[in-house]
Design a protein around this motif. Structure first.
Motif, mmCIF file in Angstrom:
data_model
loop_
_atom_site.group_PDB
_atom_site.id
_atom_site.type_symbol
_atom_site.label_atom_id
_atom_site.label_comp_id
_atom_site.label_asym_id
_atom_site.label_seq_id
_atom_site.Cartn_x
_atom_site.Cartn_y
_atom_site.Cartn_z
ATOM 1 N N SER A 244 0.820 -1.215 0.000
ATOM 2 C CA SER A 244 0.000 0.000 0.000
ATOM 3 C C SER A 244 0.853 1.264 0.000
ATOM 4 O O SER A 244 0.430 2.295 -0.526
ATOM 5 N N CYS A 322 -6.224 -3.590 -7.029
ATOM 6 C CA CYS A 322 -4.805 -3.964 -6.977
ATOM 7 C C CYS A 322 -4.175 -3.927 -8.367
ATOM 8 O O CYS A 322 -2.988 -3.610 -8.502
ATOM 9 N N GLU A 325 -3.248 -0.336 -9.036
ATOM 10 C CA GLU A 325 -2.041 0.041 -8.294
ATOM 11 C C GLU A 325 -0.806 -0.633 -8.861
ATOM 12 O O GLU A 325 0.272 -0.018 -8.931
#
Length: 805
Positions: A244, A322, A325
């Motif tokens: 993260s 995800c 990202e």
């Protein structure tokens, strides 16, 4: 959007005055002083946080309450929930001079994280650096059996973003090694289940099971954030948190900082070469290179995991997030070390093909387009084709997604330098971009207004102005498109009280398909089609909340549009836009209050066009005569008509355009005289609404100006002004407005009558040369115009015996 209950609570919190807030602080302080505060203190702190967070300005709290918040936060025995709320309230008061938080010796990582969040919110760079040093001392001294580091990682990420250069090289290397280990070496066994206790508990049932993939298969590769389990171990949670914060750390965590000018060159020469040499010699990579390598492997694994079919919707949503990202992290890695580009290219090409085929993964389309826009030239990939697909698909199919709409507009703004001089793809796609604006107008208005200068050019200006004026109509058409389409998986909310069966029938009617298709087009067509029939068809939707919100945004966008066009518009384009203003002022979607707001902007912008190009009044003589003769400009507050009349009086003169003739002046005089007679002698009605006094005054002034240029008209206008003066003073002055308005109109008529008694002076005053419009001329008391005005005033004051006639 907030629910009705949440909005009611916010309004109550904003309306609380200082006296009520002091009472509330006293109540919260009494509860915090108790050893066993209980749920009452928690509820009180929740309400206090809502009060201080509901307004943009800082709320002043009692010093005793602030001290109790700090002591509760620092007390180790305080309940965790109370500490969280105390930290949240103190953060909202930042910057604050009365903080006393001795944090140097706090050992509990959770408490240190809360205290650090309050200190970082103060915005003091020196304090940010000190907090960062303290957190890294805890990281360095942490033992495997010590307290969890998870609460400290958000603090590290915040420190890095606030003060990128505050970390030493050894601290950077330490976190590089830790992050790399957490990303790569998390276990593949779930955490142990809590023991239920008791004599008959089964030890075998409490043994941890294996981690699985989102499709239920056993995980055979290393653990990632997409791995599935019932209970995670500490190292698995650290793996999730490391990912993260990975992108922010890669971007800001290097000693050079994000703004290092030679980042790419240094990475290419030192990073790639060093990696190859280290690998060839069998030596471990330096910490930063090792982290990049493991981050690249992690992202590649996420790309592979995203191809698996998730068994649960929550896991499917997590896959999409995800994947976005992972693509963004790959973009940072390829920017810092170009050798990764060729290793990532095949996977990203396959990903883009998959995204194009499956609309469920559209959220990842923009990051993928961003990647190819940044690296397409080096990778020999046609980035323009990738962007064209995103521009064509996202606004047309997903305009109802607020998050995606905002991301798309931000993507356009952020990449203006990358588009370079060739902005054709962006400019051609403005009708699609306006769909996002039409459906999400309140949050996107400022963003699109800032983007408009890059969207408009001479070839699209007229078409874009039509599109802006029809923006509320586009909102209604998009509403019908969603209602008529059963394929929308996540239907947005609309006004259920509005019944639109007739609108839906018209939307499906082949007779109107061409009109709807033009309104809902994806690219600029270069043509303009009348939208008046659609205004009538979509009238039942004009009162919808979303349509009215969009209508409120149009004046702001029109101002931004004309400001941008004014930078490059020549006489031909200005004439085209002026004609369009006159045409569309009487053809607007009937949203309540929309016409008056738009007319106010169109009137001011018509004047601005004429001021830049005074010859427009002569060139558009036919159109202006038709507009004045129609009398429809009285609607919408008369702003457009007032501006047109003022421009005629100001610029219909030989001094501005040699093509101006006495015949033209006489034609305009007759048209304006008839209009003035109609609005002053007729009673207001549905077809002829009440005329604003500003328009009456402007009409009188313009007629006087025209008469001063063609002096044969002076008797006619003098007679007319005398009648208006008498009307303003008589009992039937209601047609001129209220008593104050009628008195103002009468005064103006008297002033103009007095000026016309000296025709040569009237011509000099009412038709000044271009040089007289300079501000300095009016400030200079020795020049002719102020002297002439003073002379006329004195002569008029002495009485009629000194005046001719």
């Amino acid at each position: 959007m907030f629910s009705a209950a949440a909005e009611s609570l916010l309004r109550q919190a904003r309306d609380i005055q200082a006296e009520e807030l002091d009472k509330f602080c006293s109540r919260a302080s009494q509860l915090l002083r108790k050893e066993d505060s209980g749920p009452d203190a928690t509820q009180a702190l929740r309400r206090l946080f809502l009060i201080v967070a509901a307004t943009k300005y800082s709320r002043k709290l009692e010093e005793a309450c602030v001290d109790l918040l700090q002591s509760t936060l620092l007390r180790p025995t305080s309940p965790e929930q109370l500490q969280l709320l105390c930290a949240a309230v103190l953060r909202e008061r930042a910057p604050c001079d009365s903080l006393h938080l001795p944090w140097d010796h706090i050992q509990d990582t959770r408490q240190l994280s809360l205290v650090a969040s309050v200190l970082l919110a103060q915005g003091d760079r020196a304090q940010v650096s000190r907090v960062g040093q303290r957190v890294f001392r805890v990281l360095e001294s942490r033992q495997p059996e010590g307290p969890s580091l998870r609460p400290l990682l958000p603090v590290v990420s915040k420190v890095v973003s606030l003060a990128p250069g505050s970390l030493h090289e050894d601290q950077t290397n330490l976190l590089n090694r830790r992050l790399g280990d957490w990303l790569r070496y998390a276990g593949l066994q779930q955490g142990p289940a809590p023991s239920p206790g008791g004599f008959f508990s089964a030890p075998k049932a409490r043994q941890p099971g294996p981690i699985t993939e989102v499709d239920g298969a056993l995980a055979t590769d290393f653990f990632t954030v997409l791995s599935v389990g019932q209970r995670f171990t500490e190292d698995q949670w650290l793996n999730v948190q490391a990912f993260s914060m990975l992108r922010a750390w890669l971007w800001h965590g290097s000693p050079e900082g994000p703004g290092a000018p030679d980042t790419d060159d240094r990475s290419e020469l030192e990073g790639s070469t060093l990696s190859v040499l280290s690998a060839a010699a069998g030596r471990p990579l330096p910490p930063q290179e090792q982290l990049r390598e493991r981050a690249f492997e992690y992202c590649q694994r996420l790309l592979e995991q995203s191809t698996r079919r998730a068994l649960r919707k929550g896991d499917a949503d997590l896959q999409k997030a995800c994947l976005v990202e992972a693509v963004l992290v790959l973009g940072v890695l390829c920017r810092q070390e170009p050798s990764f580009l060729y290793r990532a290219l095949s996977g990203l090409k396959a990903l883009h093909a998959r995204l194009c085929a499956d609309p469920a993964w559209v959220r990842a389309l923009l990051p993928t387009a961003q990647f190819f826009l940044n690296h397409g030239e080096a990778a020999a990939v046609d980035a323009e084709a990738v962007c064209q697909h995103a521009f064509a698909r996202i606004p047309s199919e997903f305009f109802h997604s607020p998050a995606l709409a905002f991301e798309f507009v931000q993507f356009c703004r952020d990449n203006l330098p990358l588009f370079g001089r060739n902005l054709g793809i962006l400019r051609r796609s403005f009708p699609n971009l306006f769909k996002l604006l039409a459906w999400n107008s309140p949050p996107l208005t400022a963003e699109v207004a800032a983007l408009l200068p890059s969207l408009v050019d001479a070839s699209t200006a007229a078409e874009m102005l039509h599109a802006l004026l029809d923006l509320p109509c586009l909102t209604a058409a998009l509403d019908l498109q969603l209602r008529a389409s059963p394929a929308v998986s996540e239907r947005p909310l609309w006004d259920a009280s509005v019944r639109v069966p007739s609108c839906l029938e018209a939307f499906r009617d082949p007779q109107f398909q061409a009109l709807f298709q033009h309104l809902l087009r994806a690219k600029a067509s270069g043509t303009v089609e009348g939208s008046a029939p659609l205004h009538q068809l979509l009238q039942p939707l004009a009162g919808c909340a979303r349509v009215r919100q969009c209508a409120e945004a149009v004046p702001t966008l029109l101002q931004a549009f004309f400001s941008a066009v004014g930078q490059f518009a020549d006489g031909a384009l200005a004439g085209q836009l002026a004609r369009l203003l006159l045409e569309r002022s009487d053809s607007l979607y009937p949203v309540p209050g929309y016409e008056a707001q738009v007319h106010r902007v169109l009137g001011s912008q018509f004047l601005a066009l004429c001021q830049r190009h005074p010859s427009l009044v002569v060139e558009l003589a036919k159109e202006l005569l038709e507009f004045v003769g129609s009398g429809s400009g009285v609607r919408g507050g008369g702003h457009v008509l007032t501006s047109v009349v003022w421009a005629i009086g100001e610029y219909l003169a030989v001094s501005w355009d040699r093509r101006c003739t006495v015949d033209q002046i006489n034609k305009f005089f007759e048209a304006l005289e008839a209009l003035l007679f109609e609005v002053t002698q007729s009673r207001p009605s549905a077809t002829l609404p009440k005329c604003p006094p500003q328009l009456i005054a402007t009409l009188m002034t313009t007629l006087t100006k025209l008469a001063s240029r063609s002096q044969d008209l002076i008797p006619r206008v003098s007679l007319f002004l005398s009648k208006i003066r008498t009307l303003a003073q008589g009992p039937a002055a209601g047609s001129l407005g209220c008593r104050e308005d009628a008195a103002a109109v009468g005064r103006r008529a008297t002033e103009l009558l007095n000026l016309l008694k000296m025709p040569s002076v009237a011509q000099f005053v009412l038709t000044p040369s271009a040089g007289l419009s300079e501000p300095g001329y009016h400030r200079d008391t020795n020049t002719a115009l102020p002297l002439a005005l003073r002379t006329v005033s004195r002569l008029v004051e002495r009485g009629a015996g000194l005046l001719p006639g």
